[in-house]
Enzyme design. Structure first.
Site, PDB file in Angstrom:
ATOM      1  N   HIS A  95       0.833  -1.211   0.000  1.00 28.21           N
ATOM      2  CA  HIS A  95       0.000   0.000   0.000  1.00 28.21           C
ATOM      3  C   HIS A  95       0.862   1.252   0.000  1.00 28.21           C
ATOM      4  O   HIS A  95       1.929   1.283   0.616  1.00 28.21           O
ATOM      5  CB  HIS A  95      -1.025  -0.010   1.138  1.00 28.21           C
ATOM      6  CG  HIS A  95      -0.479  -0.014   2.526  1.00 28.21           C
ATOM      7  ND1 HIS A  95      -0.138   1.141   3.191  1.00 28.21           N
ATOM      8  CD2 HIS A  95      -0.234  -1.024   3.396  1.00 28.21           C
ATOM      9  CE1 HIS A  95       0.280   0.840   4.406  1.00 28.21           C
ATOM     10  NE2 HIS A  95       0.246  -0.478   4.561  1.00 28.21           N
ATOM     11  N   ASP A  97      -0.256   4.409   0.869  1.00 26.47           N
ATOM     12  CA  ASP A  97      -0.583   5.413   1.883  1.00 26.47           C
ATOM     13  C   ASP A  97       0.196   5.160   3.175  1.00 26.47           C
ATOM     14  O   ASP A  97       0.640   4.039   3.446  1.00 26.47           O
ATOM     15  CB  ASP A  97      -2.099   5.443   2.157  1.00 26.47           C
ATOM     16  CG  ASP A  97      -2.636   4.106   2.651  1.00 26.47           C
ATOM     17  OD1 ASP A  97      -2.248   3.059   2.114  1.00 26.47           O
ATOM     18  OD2 ASP A  97      -3.455   4.108   3.600  1.00 26.47           O
ATOM     19  N   ASP A 128       6.252   0.610   6.804  1.00 30.78           N
ATOM     20  CA  ASP A 128       4.822   0.405   6.519  1.00 30.78           C
ATOM     21  C   ASP A 128       4.358   1.403   5.468  1.00 30.78           C
ATOM     22  O   ASP A 128       3.938   2.488   5.798  1.00 30.78           O
ATOM     23  CB  ASP A 128       4.041   0.580   7.824  1.00 30.78           C
ATOM     24  CG  ASP A 128       2.566   0.273   7.660  1.00 30.78           C
ATOM     25  OD1 ASP A 128       2.194  -0.328   6.651  1.00 30.78           O
ATOM     26  OD2 ASP A 128       1.791   0.654   8.550  1.00 30.78           O
ATOM     27  N   GLU A 162      -5.038   1.858   2.585  1.00 31.71           N
ATOM     28  CA  GLU A 162      -5.018   0.709   3.507  1.00 31.71           C
ATOM     29  C   GLU A 162      -5.183   1.137   4.958  1.00 31.71           C
ATOM     30  O   GLU A 162      -5.816   0.435   5.756  1.00 31.71           O
ATOM     31  CB  GLU A 162      -3.717  -0.073   3.326  1.00 31.71           C
ATOM     32  CG  GLU A 162      -3.725  -1.456   3.953  1.00 31.71           C
ATOM     33  CD  GLU A 162      -3.385  -1.457   5.436  1.00 31.71           C
ATOM     34  OE1 GLU A 162      -3.794  -2.392   6.137  1.00 31.71           O
ATOM     35  OE2 GLU A 162      -2.710  -0.521   5.906  1.00 31.71           O
ATOM     36  N   GLU A 163      -4.613   2.276   5.292  1.00 34.08           N
ATOM     37  CA  GLU A 163      -4.555   2.654   6.712  1.00 34.08           C
ATOM     38  C   GLU A 163      -5.916   2.994   7.325  1.00 34.08           C
ATOM     39  O   GLU A 163      -6.067   2.990   8.545  1.00 34.08           O
ATOM     40  CB  GLU A 163      -3.571   3.818   6.909  1.00 34.08           C
ATOM     41  CG  GLU A 163      -2.114   3.474   6.586  1.00 34.08           C
ATOM     42  CD  GLU A 163      -1.498   2.460   7.550  1.00 34.08           C
ATOM     43  OE1 GLU A 163      -2.154   2.090   8.529  1.00 34.08           O
ATOM     44  OE2 GLU A 163      -0.355   2.037   7.294  1.00 34.08           O
ATOM     45  N   ASP A 190       2.879  -7.125   4.552  1.00 32.73           N
ATOM     46  CA  ASP A 190       2.435  -6.010   5.409  1.00 32.73           C
ATOM     47  C   ASP A 190       2.339  -6.399   6.882  1.00 32.73           C
ATOM     48  O   ASP A 190       1.767  -5.677   7.678  1.00 32.73           O
ATOM     49  CB  ASP A 190       1.091  -5.473   4.897  1.00 32.73           C
ATOM     50  CG  ASP A 190       0.792  -4.077   5.430  1.00 32.73           C
ATOM     51  OD1 ASP A 190       1.719  -3.421   5.952  1.00 32.73           O
ATOM     52  OD2 ASP A 190      -0.369  -3.647   5.343  1.00 32.73           O
ATOM     53  N   HIS A 383       3.997   3.086  12.293  1.00 30.74           N
ATOM     54  CA  HIS A 383       3.167   4.097  12.966  1.00 30.74           C
ATOM     55  C   HIS A 383       3.901   4.784  14.122  1.00 30.74           C
ATOM     56  O   HIS A 383       3.345   5.658  14.776  1.00 30.74           O
ATOM     57  CB  HIS A 383       1.836   3.515  13.491  1.00 30.74           C
ATOM     58  CG  HIS A 383       0.982   2.937  12.408  1.00 30.74           C
ATOM     59  ND1 HIS A 383      -0.391   2.899  12.476  1.00 30.74           N
ATOM     60  CD2 HIS A 383       1.292   2.389  11.214  1.00 30.74           C
ATOM     61  CE1 HIS A 383      -0.873   2.320  11.379  1.00 30.74           C
ATOM     62  NE2 HIS A 383       0.134   2.004  10.606  1.00 30.74           N
TER      63      HIS A 383
END
Ligand code: ZN
Length: 414
Positions: A95, A97, A128, A162-163, A190, A383
């Site tokens: 992903h 994003d 990520d 995705e987030e 992921d 994150h």
């Protein structure tokens, strides 16, 4: 070791600096969902597409989801293809994003400017999910550049959104396009563990609720004249949490091996101490073993809400924010076997199938009947401030994906 594989491996080892440079390019362009105050993935996706085209990948197709909240009005999903001897594909799904930087002062540098500290690459998004973008791209390029025809057709999917739940990414693609086939090998890099031993084959069913409890606001000195929505909401939170006693079975595939029902976010009610709140809003995050259906949980939630309504004289509405149900991928599925073999060859470790609390884009794929396996070797700093990825994981994962792309027959041919 075969000469074909040797060529590919040599090419990968010679292009580590280029991988770092692609990480730098991607990190410099924040791709954040409008829900989180961003403008989507369009700019980052344009840069990635340009880079891939310049590197020699000709076949790149857009599957854009319309979204009026962002400039340009679309959330881009990109598929890059390199034809193989077979039409069946091997997918590497990443992903584009990222999540926002969070608290800036917790970072030791600019989150959007890649920094290198020994073998650590630091910046928002590097793990990520840019590690997957970069390792997927370089695995594919290792075939182009060494003029090796892969056994299966290589498909790189760079997905949006995705987030915050993939409505504009995987869910959109599964609903509007027919990209996948049951015979494809689908890899989603992921989630994983540090040594690469875990291949994720199952995710707990995920259920997110918003509860609004309505009572009657009044002065705190006269609770008898009102209905305390906060008190009823608290009782509701406890009985919902108690669902773990009904859905109590355990499954060692998962960690933790049981279902969880956790009250999480809580909205502010009255601003002062001496008013009894007439409305209370909170959220529940449920992660349920796949053996239980979402309908069984729905039924329990309704019963428990009705019980609190009767007991406290409130009205309760339950809103479903997310409801994902997916069957596990079998441990002996071809994608799991291919991954296990490649990880063993590249990293020298034996893998085992595991389940996680959720959730990746593998869940909606599995729900549609496609086998997908989630694997990468990571440091678990997604994150977080000073998110980083290790260069050796970038290179090693690239080799794992290249190994899968090469396929068994190609490897035997030499
Ligand atoms: Zn991710």
């Amino acid at each position: 070791m075969t000469t074909t594989w040797k060529n590919i491996e040599t090419w990968i080892d010679a292009h580590v600096e280029q991988m770092v440079e692609l990480q730098r390019l991607l990190t410099a362009i924040p791709a954040i969902a409008p829900e989180s105050g961003g403008d989507g993935e369009a700019k980052k996706c344009r840069a990635l597409k340009k880079w891939l085209a310049k590197a020699g990948i000709k076949d790149i197709v857009h599957y854009d989801a319309p979204d009026s909240r962002v400039r340009g009005g679309v959330r881009p999903n990109l598929v890059a293809t390199i034809p193989g001897r077979k039409k069946d594909a091997v997918w590497i799904i990443a992903h584009t994003d990222v999540v926002p930087e969070g608290e800036r002062k917790l970072w030791t540098g600019d989150p959007w400017k890649l920094r290198r500290d020994g073998s650590k690459l630091i910046g928002r998004g590097v793990e990520d999910n840019q590690q997957a973008i970069v390792s997927g791209a370089f695995a594919a390029l290792s075939f182009l550049k060494t003029h090796t025809v892969p056994e299966r057709t290589i498909k790189l999917l760079f997905a949006a959104d995705e987030e915050v739940g993939s409505a504009m990414g995987m869910h959109y693609l599964l609903e509007h396009h027919n990209l996948f086939s049951r015979d494809d090998l689908i890899v989603v890099p992921d989630s994983g563990v540090e040594d690469g031993r875990a291949i994720e084959v199952a995710e707990k069913n995920m259920f997110w609720f918003k509860f609004t409890v309505k009572g009657k606001q009044t002065h705190a000195s006269h609770p008898d004249q009102g209905v305390n929505a906060f008190l009823a909401g608290s009782a509701l939170a406890l009985v919902l949490h108690g669902m773990r006693n009904v859905f109590h079975q355990r499954d060692k595939l998962f960690s933790p091996p049981w279902s969880t029902f956790e009250p999480t976010k809580k909205e502010a009610n009255v601003p002062n101490v001496n008013t009894i709140p007439g409305e209370d809003v909170f959220y529940l995050d449920c992660r349920i073993l796949p053996r239980y259906s979402l309908d069984q949980v729905r039924d329990q939630v309704a019963r428990r809400a009705a019980q609190i309504e009767a007991q406290y004289g409130v009205r309760i509405t339950a809103e479903e924010l997310q409801a994902n149900e997916s069957p596990p991928t079998k441990a002996e599925a071809p994608v799991v076997r291919a991954l296990a073999d490649a990880v063993k060859r590249v990293y020298g470790v034996n893998t085992k199938p595991v389940g996680i609390g959720g959730g990746t884009v593998a869940a909606p794929l599995r729900a549609k009947g496609y086998d997908a396996a989630v694997w990468c070797r990571i440091k678990h700093c997604a994150h977080q401030p000073d998110e980083y990825c290790l260069v050796e994981n970038l290179v090693g994962d690239t080799k794992v994906f290249a190994r899968i792309m090469l396929g068994q027959e190609n490897a035997k041919m030499d």
